[in-house]
Structure formats: C-alpha cells, structure tokens
Design an enzyme around this catalytic site. Structure first.
Site, PDB file in Angstrom:
ATOM      1  N   LEU A  44       0.818  -1.229   0.000  1.00  0.00           N
ATOM      2  CA  LEU A  44       0.000   0.000   0.000  1.00  0.00           C
ATOM      3  C   LEU A  44       0.845   1.268   0.000  1.00  0.00           C
ATOM      4  O   LEU A  44       1.758   1.421   0.812  1.00  0.00           O
ATOM      5  CB  LEU A  44      -0.925  -0.002   1.225  1.00  0.00           C
ATOM      6  CG  LEU A  44      -1.852   1.219   1.355  1.00  0.00           C
ATOM      7  CD1 LEU A  44      -3.225   0.805   1.881  1.00  0.00           C
ATOM      8  CD2 LEU A  44      -1.245   2.293   2.281  1.00  0.00           C
ATOM      9  N   LEU A  45       0.511   2.134  -0.934  1.00  0.00           N
ATOM     10  CA  LEU A  45       1.098   3.479  -0.988  1.00  0.00           C
ATOM     11  C   LEU A  45       0.066   4.451  -0.441  1.00  0.00           C
ATOM     12  O   LEU A  45      -1.108   4.347  -0.764  1.00  0.00           O
ATOM     13  CB  LEU A  45       1.438   3.812  -2.441  1.00  0.00           C
ATOM     14  CG  LEU A  45       1.730   5.260  -2.874  1.00  0.00           C
ATOM     15  CD1 LEU A  45       2.620   5.251  -4.122  1.00  0.00           C
ATOM     16  CD2 LEU A  45       0.477   6.098  -3.136  1.00  0.00           C
ATOM     17  N   ASN A  46       0.532   5.407   0.419  1.00  0.00           N
ATOM     18  CA  ASN A  46      -0.357   6.546   0.678  1.00  0.00           C
ATOM     19  C   ASN A  46       0.382   7.853   0.450  1.00  0.00           C
ATOM     20  O   ASN A  46       0.768   8.103  -0.706  1.00  0.00           O
ATOM     21  CB  ASN A  46      -1.151   6.410   1.988  1.00  0.00           C
ATOM     22  CG  ASN A  46      -0.359   6.240   3.253  1.00  0.00           C
ATOM     23  OD1 ASN A  46       0.471   5.369   3.355  1.00  0.00           O
ATOM     24  ND2 ASN A  46      -0.632   7.063   4.241  1.00  0.00           N
ATOM     25  N   ASP A  47       0.579   8.685   1.437  1.00  0.00           N
ATOM     26  CA  ASP A  47       1.010  10.061   1.175  1.00  0.00           C
ATOM     27  C   ASP A  47       2.331  10.202   0.411  1.00  0.00           C
ATOM     28  O   ASP A  47       3.284   9.479   0.696  1.00  0.00           O
ATOM     29  CB  ASP A  47       1.226  10.804   2.498  1.00  0.00           C
ATOM     30  CG  ASP A  47       0.049  10.731   3.435  1.00  0.00           C
ATOM     31  OD1 ASP A  47      -0.961  10.127   3.090  1.00  0.00           O
ATOM     32  OD2 ASP A  47       0.168  11.288   4.536  1.00  0.00           O
ATOM     33  N   GLN A  63       4.735   7.059   1.465  1.00  0.00           N
ATOM     34  CA  GLN A  63       4.390   6.207   2.597  1.00  0.00           C
ATOM     35  C   GLN A  63       4.101   4.814   2.055  1.00  0.00           C
ATOM     36  O   GLN A  63       3.348   4.655   1.085  1.00  0.00           O
ATOM     37  CB  GLN A  63       3.107   6.734   3.269  1.00  0.00           C
ATOM     38  CG  GLN A  63       3.302   7.939   4.132  1.00  0.00           C
ATOM     39  CD  GLN A  63       3.886   7.578   5.487  1.00  0.00           C
ATOM     40  OE1 GLN A  63       3.219   7.068   6.343  1.00  0.00           O
ATOM     41  NE2 GLN A  63       5.170   7.846   5.649  1.00  0.00           N
ATOM     42  N   TYR A 106       5.857   8.015   9.827  1.00  0.00           N
ATOM     43  CA  TYR A 106       4.730   8.698   9.205  1.00  0.00           C
ATOM     44  C   TYR A 106       5.218   9.887   8.361  1.00  0.00           C
ATOM     45  O   TYR A 106       6.404  10.147   8.251  1.00  0.00           O
ATOM     46  CB  TYR A 106       3.727   9.129  10.277  1.00  0.00           C
ATOM     47  CG  TYR A 106       2.737   8.041  10.653  1.00  0.00           C
ATOM     48  CD1 TYR A 106       2.908   6.728  10.220  1.00  0.00           C
ATOM     49  CD2 TYR A 106       1.630   8.324  11.431  1.00  0.00           C
ATOM     50  CE1 TYR A 106       1.981   5.733  10.556  1.00  0.00           C
ATOM     51  CE2 TYR A 106       0.702   7.337  11.774  1.00  0.00           C
ATOM     52  CZ  TYR A 106       0.881   6.048  11.334  1.00  0.00           C
ATOM     53  OH  TYR A 106      -0.027   5.086  11.667  1.00  0.00           O
ATOM     54  N   ARG A 166       1.210  15.627  13.736  1.00  0.00           N
ATOM     55  CA  ARG A 166       2.067  14.966  12.750  1.00  0.00           C
ATOM     56  C   ARG A 166       2.226  15.749  11.446  1.00  0.00           C
ATOM     57  O   ARG A 166       1.612  16.760  11.226  1.00  0.00           O
ATOM     58  CB  ARG A 166       1.522  13.569  12.426  1.00  0.00           C
ATOM     59  CG  ARG A 166       0.098  13.524  11.950  1.00  0.00           C
ATOM     60  CD  ARG A 166      -0.327  12.074  11.665  1.00  0.00           C
ATOM     61  NE  ARG A 166      -1.735  11.993  11.348  1.00  0.00           N
ATOM     62  CZ  ARG A 166      -2.694  11.689  12.215  1.00  0.00           C
ATOM     63  NH1 ARG A 166      -2.395  11.398  13.463  1.00  0.00           N
ATOM     64  NH2 ARG A 166      -3.955  11.678  11.836  1.00  0.00           N
ATOM     65  N   ASP A 167       3.077  15.187  10.602  1.00  0.00           N
ATOM     66  CA  ASP A 167       3.305  15.621   9.214  1.00  0.00           C
ATOM     67  C   ASP A 167       4.056  16.951   9.118  1.00  0.00           C
ATOM     68  O   ASP A 167       3.572  17.925   8.510  1.00  0.00           O
ATOM     69  CB  ASP A 167       1.972  15.706   8.432  1.00  0.00           C
ATOM     70  CG  ASP A 167       1.118  14.450   8.583  1.00  0.00           C
ATOM     71  OD1 ASP A 167       1.693  13.386   8.869  1.00  0.00           O
ATOM     72  OD2 ASP A 167      -0.121  14.536   8.435  1.00  0.00           O
TER      73      ASP A 167
HETATM   74  C1  FRU Z   1      -2.539  11.095   5.867  1.00  0.00           C
HETATM   75  C2  FRU Z   1      -1.860  10.400   7.042  1.00  0.00           C
HETATM   76  C3  FRU Z   1      -0.883  11.323   7.719  1.00  0.00           C
HETATM   77  C4  FRU Z   1       0.045  10.336   8.381  1.00  0.00           C
HETATM   78  C5  FRU Z   1       0.140   9.253   7.348  1.00  0.00           C
HETATM   79  C6  FRU Z   1       0.351   7.885   7.905  1.00  0.00           C
HETATM   80  O1  FRU Z   1      -2.995  10.211   4.924  1.00  0.00           O
HETATM   81  O2  FRU Z   1      -2.829   9.926   7.953  1.00  0.00           O
HETATM   82  O3  FRU Z   1      -1.469  12.255   8.599  1.00  0.00           O
HETATM   83  O4  FRU Z   1       1.294  10.896   8.674  1.00  0.00           O
HETATM   84  O5  FRU Z   1      -1.062   9.291   6.618  1.00  0.00           O
HETATM   85  O6  FRU Z   1       0.582   6.948   6.897  1.00  0.00           O
END
Ligand code: FRU
Length: 485
Positions: A44-47, A63, A106, A166-167
């Site tokens: 899985l890819l996210n941010d 991510q 994260y 976060r972030d």
């Molecule tokens: C957004 C998020 C971020 C977090 C990351 C975790 O999609 O929830 O806030 O750092 O994904 O994978």
C-alpha cells in the site's frame, strides 16, 4: 485479505520469503497497474513525502506498507527524477527501526542541508496499551543512500494537543527555516502549529505560533499542512478532517482544501487576508497533497490519489494507492491553477490524432479538448461496446462539468456518490485529460479546476465515445517507456 493488527505491525523481517512471494504473485495478476504514475508493484502506498531537490535530482518518497493493501507499519520509499515526469525507485527504503518510530515512519518533508538531505517526519509509537505517542524526528540521507536517524526527537508533543500531531513540513521563508505541523487540540479541534529553527539549525526548533489562517474551527484534525509561495503569495494546502459541509461542500470522506493569502507574518503566524476555504480537487480522490518551493522558485505539488478508510478494488490483489502527476501551481486573477509540469508533453508518442470515437485504446493517453460554447456535450472514456463507461458531461451554457463513474467497471466507495461536479464560467471550456489504466486526471481550463480519481474498468472498457454535443481536439498516445499488460 484483511490483515490483523498483529500482521499489520509485525516486523518486516518476520515475514517469510514465501509469504512475500504470494503477495507479489497476487499483485502481478491485477489488470489495473498504471503505466506512467508512481505506484508500488505490491503493498500500500499513501502520502507523498519528502518532495525536494537533492544531488541534482528531484526526490519524491511515499508512505509504504509492503505486505498487502493495509495501513500497517509504514516506511518511506525513495524515488528520483530528472524531469519530474519519469521517476525511478532507488531501492532506498527508510524503515521504522527506532524507539521513536516503532509503529511507523509517518509523513513529512525534506530539504537539503550541506551534503545531506534532511528528512523531517513523524514517528508513530504505540505503548503496551496501544496508546499513541508522536515524535517529530529527523533522518539524514547521503547521496549514496546511507541514512542515519537523529537519536532524539526534534519536537515533542506540546501540552495543548493530543497525540494527533504529525506531518512536519519544513520550509524556507526570508532567510529562516520554519515547519508546520498538523494537530488536534484537547477539545478535539484541528489546528496547525508553526515552529522556527534556532539560528537556521534544522535540529533546534522552537514553537513560534498557532498558524492564524481564519480557521473555521469545525475540523477535528488537520493532516498534511503545507505552506508554499506562488509569486510570493502564500498558499496553504491542508486536509481538515471532519470539516463541516456548510463551510465548504465536498463529497469525499476527507477533503483536501486550500486558502490563498496575501502575505505571511512568521512572528505571529498570521496569514493575512486569507481567501475562503476551497476544494483543491473536485474528483473522487486527491489527498495529503504535498507542495514545496523548488530551488527555481516554482511551487510544485503532488497528491495521493487515494483516501484513508476506503477499500479499493485492488485490495484483493494486495496493493493499493498511486501518486498523481507532479503539478505546478500558478495564480491568475486571484485563482489557483494546478497543471502538470511542462515535461509532461515528453510522454506523447507522436503528434497526436484528431479526437474522435475509438473502439479501443490501451487506456494510456492524453486528450486535449475544446468543448464548444453554448452546448451540452458528453463523452465516454473507458467505454465498452455498449457505450458504458466513465462519463464526462460539459454544459458550457451553465458552466457545469460533471463526471460519473457509475458505469465504469468495479464500483467502490459508493456511499460517497458516483458523480462529482464543479462549475466554471460559461463559454468555451478546455480540458486536458490524462488516462492511465485506472487513473484519470482532468485539468479544466489548464488547471483552473481539477478532477482526479480512480476507475477500475472491466476488461472490455477501453474505448472512447462522443455521445453528443460539440467537442474537438487531439488524442495522444503516451509512452513512458515501461511495459504494462
Ligand atoms: C494522511 C496520514 C498522515 C500520516 C500518514 C500515515 O494520509 O494519515 O497524517 O502521517 O497518513 O501513513
């Protein structure tokens, strides 16, 4: 297959070769792998993370959880590019291996300092009662891919916020370094914290202010805040989870919004004269958009074309998530424009063909279209022999554009609706449309409005059909130089 918590947080080294092989084989069976978008072959890819420029190359991380379509133990995968269109994975994967990030590295950002790339990220930690703790950490990456984590957290969780903190986005403004961090206060309301580096030292941060951007106060968490400057004008990009729909209408589970301000006052954290909150993208998915000001000043962005808490048709193939094309931001007449970087035209295979009905394509193409004024036009992409597919309706009398994916292959997230709309001024309307197997990115009037999202077409949904109205333009086959099935 849904993973248990134990599986999601199992150390990577404890997964056997055989288990991984099974996941890879399953993912390889999917008919929906993209051709010119950043997407992992499995997992899985996210941010998008750490979008930056280092050692003469564009850096873009994402991510990642490798062992199926689940939000499990996250790491950062590095990709590099020389043109912002072709990205290659380098093989460098920053993994959660410290007590400060035991349950995931994260999201965060990156910037070059000296001969290293400084990566500023959130360490997600769970205690024995599964209570969350968050740390804002650093990693230094050298040009050979060696990395070293800063042994102590650079910013601890302040007293007035919950563990939803976060972030970090590091940015440079008038000779100093700052960072924004998304947060939730003790009353469960979202806010954005602003920090400043002491003497330009990326390891020494102090709290500067809560960002003052005329927050309406309805969101419960602000994920992924970013401040970029477009010709000196500040643009705040952020994801206000739980934003009240009376403040700004949006359809997706979580919105990705923006505000344009007139100036930024770092001492007080004030964004002066912020615009009303606006939807960054009108499609079915675009989230966690990350932006940065490149060394040449351009404001570049990239989004995750996916959303948290949504199941995707690819999940059964043990993978999920794709990044958008890289876009450049511009402001014209006070409006924000987002459009792919110029080098995107290098994907065109040839001079293009006149846009017309096509019984079948490989679903990898760009359309450059003009919808005539005073018309109601409908075209179907991913069309099957019966003309069922992904519909784009342009009403240039009313200035209304609607996309409908209800007839396009496998359905998902239907509780959030199968159509999306936006409005523009009536009159002739242009659209540049990028189609990539299971991704669409539609740029109306060269980026004045954008619709991005996924469709998961059936096998026979490969055609283009002009259903009615008046549309003309070009069809370009695209070639990334990568093979897909
Ligand atoms: C957004 C998020 C971020 C977090 C990351 C975790 O999609 O929830 O806030 O750092 O994904 O994978």
């Amino acid at each position: 297959m849904a993973l248990t918590r134990e599986q999601k947080y199992r150390p990577y080294a404890d997964w056997s070769e055989a288990e991984l092989e099974k996941i890879k084989e399953n993912a390889a069976r999917s008919p929906w792998h993209t051709n010119f978008h950043i997407e992992p072959p499995y997992g899985l890819l996210n941010d998008p993370n750490g979008f930056s420029f280092f050692k003469g190359k564009w850096q873009l991380f994402y991510q990642y959880f490798p062992f199926g379509a689940a939000h499990g133990l996250k790491s950062w995968v590095q990709t590099e590019s020389t043109d912002l269109v072709h990205f290659e994975e380098t093989g460098t994967v920053l993994t959660p291996d410290s007590p400060l990030d035991s349950h995931g590295m994260y999201s965060g950002s990156a910037m070059q300092f000296g001969d290293k790339l400084f990566i500023f990220y959130t360490g997600n930690v769970r205690d024995e009662n599964w209570l969350r703790q968050t740390y804002q950490n650093g990693v230094l990456l050298d040009s050979k891919g060696n990395w070293e984590k800063v042994p102590k957290a650079l910013i601890a969780q302040p007293d007035d916020v919950t563990a939803h903190f976060r972030d970090p986005q590091i940015f440079y403004y008038e000779g100093e370094y700052y960072a924004l961090i998304g947060a939730q206060n003790k009353n469960k309301k979202g806010l954005i914290k602003l920090y400043k580096a002491d003497n330009r030292d990326y390891k020494a941060w102090h709290f500067a202010a809560d960002l003052d951007f005329a927050n309406d106060g309805t969101a419960y968490m602000m994920e992924c805040p970013n401040l970029v400057f477009v010709d000196k004008q500040p643009v705040l990009l952020y994801c206000p989870q739980g934003l009240d729909k009376t403040i700004s209408d949006y359809r997706n589970i979580y919105p990705n919004m923006y505000k344009i301000a007139q100036s930024f006052e770092p001492e007080t954290g004030k964004l002066k004269e912020p615009s009303a909150i606006q939807n960054l993208d009108y499609g079915f998915e675009a989230y966690a958009t990350q932006g940065f000001n490149a060394p040449d000043g351009r404001a570049l962005t990239v989004s995750w074309l996916g959303l948290p808490d949504i199941a995707y048709p690819t999940d059964k193939f043990d993978y999920q998530g794709v990044l958008s094309l890289v876009k450049e931001l511009k402001i014209k007449d006070g409006k924000l424009y987002q459009y792919p970087v110029e080098a995107i035209v290098s994907l065109r295979k040839d001079e293009g063909k006149t846009f017309d009905n096509l019984p079948s394509t490989n679903n990898v193409y760009e359309l450059e279209l003009i919808f005539a004024a005073q018309e109601q036009t409908e075209i179907i992409l991913f069309a099957d022999q019966k003309g069922k597919g992904f519909s784009i309706m342009v009403d240039s009398k009313q200035g209304e554009i609607t996309i409908d994916r209800s007839q396009a292959g496998e359905q998902y997230a239907t509780e959030y609706g199968q159509t999306r709309s936006c409005s523009v001024d009536p009159g002739q309307i242009s659209a540049n449309i990028f189609i990539d197997k299971s991704v669409f990115e539609i740029f109306i009037n060269k980026g004045e409005k954008v619709f991005s999202g996924r469709v998961f077409p059936n096998k026979d949904q490969t055609g283009i059909l002009i259903k009615n109205g008046d549309v003309s333009g070009k069809y370009y086959e695209l070639d990334y130089g990568r093979k897909t099935n």
